[in-house]
Design a protein around this motif. Structure first.
Motif, PDB file in Angstrom:
ATOM      1  N   ASP A  11     -15.649 -19.986 -18.305  1.00 29.69           N
ATOM      2  CA  ASP A  11     -15.012 -18.893 -17.578  1.00 29.69           C
ATOM      3  C   ASP A  11     -13.915 -18.278 -18.442  1.00 29.69           C
ATOM      4  O   ASP A  11     -12.753 -18.237 -18.073  1.00 29.69           O
ATOM      5  CB  ASP A  11     -14.437 -19.414 -16.254  1.00 29.69           C
ATOM      6  N   ALA A  12     -14.319 -17.805 -19.623  1.00 27.21           N
ATOM      7  CA  ALA A  12     -13.337 -17.272 -20.575  1.00 27.21           C
ATOM      8  C   ALA A  12     -13.631 -15.812 -20.869  1.00 27.21           C
ATOM      9  O   ALA A  12     -14.786 -15.420 -21.022  1.00 27.21           O
ATOM     10  CB  ALA A  12     -13.391 -18.062 -21.872  1.00 27.21           C
ATOM     11  N   MET A  13     -12.576 -15.014 -20.940  1.00 31.31           N
ATOM     12  CA  MET A  13     -12.712 -13.623 -21.378  1.00 31.31           C
ATOM     13  C   MET A  13     -12.054 -13.447 -22.743  1.00 31.31           C
ATOM     14  O   MET A  13     -12.629 -12.844 -23.625  1.00 31.31           O
ATOM     15  CB  MET A  13     -12.095 -12.672 -20.362  1.00 31.31           C
ATOM     16  N   ILE A  14     -10.860 -13.959 -22.897  1.00 28.86           N
ATOM     17  CA  ILE A  14     -10.168 -13.866 -24.184  1.00 28.86           C
ATOM     18  C   ILE A  14      -9.995 -15.272 -24.757  1.00 28.86           C
ATOM     19  O   ILE A  14     -10.583 -15.604 -25.772  1.00 28.86           O
ATOM     20  CB  ILE A  14      -8.801 -13.167 -24.048  1.00 28.86           C
ATOM     21  N   GLY A  15      -9.198 -16.090 -24.096  1.00 25.92           N
ATOM     22  CA  GLY A  15      -8.932 -17.421 -24.623  1.00 25.92           C
ATOM     23  C   GLY A  15      -9.260 -18.537 -23.656  1.00 25.92           C
ATOM     24  O   GLY A  15      -9.138 -19.703 -23.991  1.00 25.92           O
ATOM     25  N   GLY A  16      -9.658 -18.208 -22.429  1.00 22.91           N
ATOM     26  CA  GLY A  16      -9.994 -19.227 -21.447  1.00 22.91           C
ATOM     27  C   GLY A  16      -8.811 -19.751 -20.656  1.00 22.91           C
ATOM     28  O   GLY A  16      -8.964 -20.686 -19.872  1.00 22.91           O
ATOM     29  N   GLY A  19      -9.183 -18.856 -16.793  1.00 18.91           N
ATOM     30  CA  GLY A  19     -10.255 -19.667 -16.232  1.00 18.91           C
ATOM     31  C   GLY A  19      -9.844 -21.118 -16.083  1.00 18.91           C
ATOM     32  O   GLY A  19     -10.144 -21.762 -15.077  1.00 18.91           O
ATOM     33  N   GLY A  20      -9.147 -21.645 -17.077  1.00 19.98           N
ATOM     34  CA  GLY A  20      -8.670 -23.022 -17.012  1.00 19.98           C
ATOM     35  C   GLY A  20      -7.625 -23.221 -15.924  1.00 19.98           C
ATOM     36  O   GLY A  20      -7.638 -24.221 -15.215  1.00 19.98           O
ATOM     37  N   LEU A  21      -6.701 -22.257 -15.785  1.00 18.16           N
ATOM     38  CA  LEU A  21      -5.698 -22.353 -14.728  1.00 18.16           C
ATOM     39  C   LEU A  21      -6.339 -22.253 -13.345  1.00 18.16           C
ATOM     40  O   LEU A  21      -5.931 -22.951 -12.418  1.00 18.16           O
ATOM     41  CB  LEU A  21      -4.639 -21.253 -14.896  1.00 18.16           C
ATOM     42  N   GLY A  22      -7.346 -21.391 -13.231  1.00 18.63           N
ATOM     43  CA  GLY A  22      -8.059 -21.281 -11.965  1.00 18.63           C
ATOM     44  C   GLY A  22      -8.750 -22.577 -11.579  1.00 18.63           C
ATOM     45  O   GLY A  22      -8.697 -23.010 -10.430  1.00 18.63           O
ATOM     46  N   GLU A  23      -9.398 -23.211 -12.552  1.00 20.35           N
ATOM     47  CA  GLU A  23     -10.054 -24.499 -12.290  1.00 20.35           C
ATOM     48  C   GLU A  23      -9.029 -25.573 -11.940  1.00 20.35           C
ATOM     49  O   GLU A  23      -9.253 -26.388 -11.052  1.00 20.35           O
ATOM     50  CB  GLU A  23     -10.865 -24.937 -13.512  1.00 20.35           C
ATOM     51  N   TYR A  24      -7.904 -25.590 -12.647  1.00 20.05           N
ATOM     52  CA  TYR A  24      -6.877 -26.613 -12.436  1.00 20.05           C
ATOM     53  C   TYR A  24      -6.271 -26.513 -11.035  1.00 20.05           C
ATOM     54  O   TYR A  24      -6.088 -27.513 -10.362  1.00 20.05           O
ATOM     55  CB  TYR A  24      -5.789 -26.477 -13.499  1.00 20.05           C
ATOM     56  N   PHE A  25      -5.962 -25.290 -10.597  1.00 22.42           N
ATOM     57  CA  PHE A  25      -5.339 -25.109  -9.292  1.00 22.42           C
ATOM     58  C   PHE A  25      -6.338 -24.891  -8.160  1.00 22.42           C
ATOM     59  O   PHE A  25      -5.954 -24.782  -7.000  1.00 22.42           O
ATOM     60  CB  PHE A  25      -4.354 -23.935  -9.332  1.00 22.42           C
ATOM     61  N   ALA A  53       0.320 -20.395 -24.402  1.00 22.02           N
ATOM     62  CA  ALA A  53      -0.643 -21.266 -23.725  1.00 22.02           C
ATOM     63  C   ALA A  53      -1.894 -21.457 -24.573  1.00 22.02           C
ATOM     64  O   ALA A  53      -2.478 -22.546 -24.591  1.00 22.02           O
ATOM     65  CB  ALA A  53      -1.004 -20.684 -22.360  1.00 22.02           C
ATOM     66  N   MET A  54      -2.318 -20.415 -25.309  1.00 21.82           N
ATOM     67  CA  MET A  54      -3.492 -20.552 -26.180  1.00 21.82           C
ATOM     68  C   MET A  54      -3.238 -21.562 -27.294  1.00 21.82           C
ATOM     69  O   MET A  54      -4.153 -22.232 -27.750  1.00 21.82           O
ATOM     70  CB  MET A  54      -3.875 -19.204 -26.783  1.00 21.82           C
ATOM     71  N   ILE A  55      -1.999 -21.673 -27.729  1.00 20.08           N
ATOM     72  CA  ILE A  55      -1.656 -22.614 -28.789  1.00 20.08           C
ATOM     73  C   ILE A  55      -1.530 -24.036 -28.239  1.00 20.08           C
ATOM     74  O   ILE A  55      -1.997 -24.991 -28.852  1.00 20.08           O
ATOM     75  CB  ILE A  55      -0.341 -22.183 -29.476  1.00 20.08           C
TER      76      ILE A  55
END
Length: 64
Positions: A11-16, A19-25, A53-55
């Protein structure tokens, strides 16, 4: 069971990040993306948060 925050591969458009925050919460990633866009227009701080956050946040499947 502890949850871990990862950048999403599926679920990534630029760096994910969104999508990762959506899955986490447990929320839709579109809501997270809209919040980031609003943050960009309301001062621009969201751009720096996203880049940091990407780093910091590892991709899904990577171990740090």
């Amino acid at each position: 069971m502890s949850r871990k925050l990862f950048r999403s591969k599926s679920d990534a458009m630029i760096g994910g990040i969104c999508g990762g925050l959506g899955e986490y919460f447990g929320i839709d990633s579109t809501i997270v993306r809209l919040l980031f866009v609003a943050g960009i227009f309301l001062g621009g701080g969201a751009i720096f948060i996203y880049l940091i956050a990407m780093i910091i946040i590892p991709k899904e499947g990577e171990v740090r």
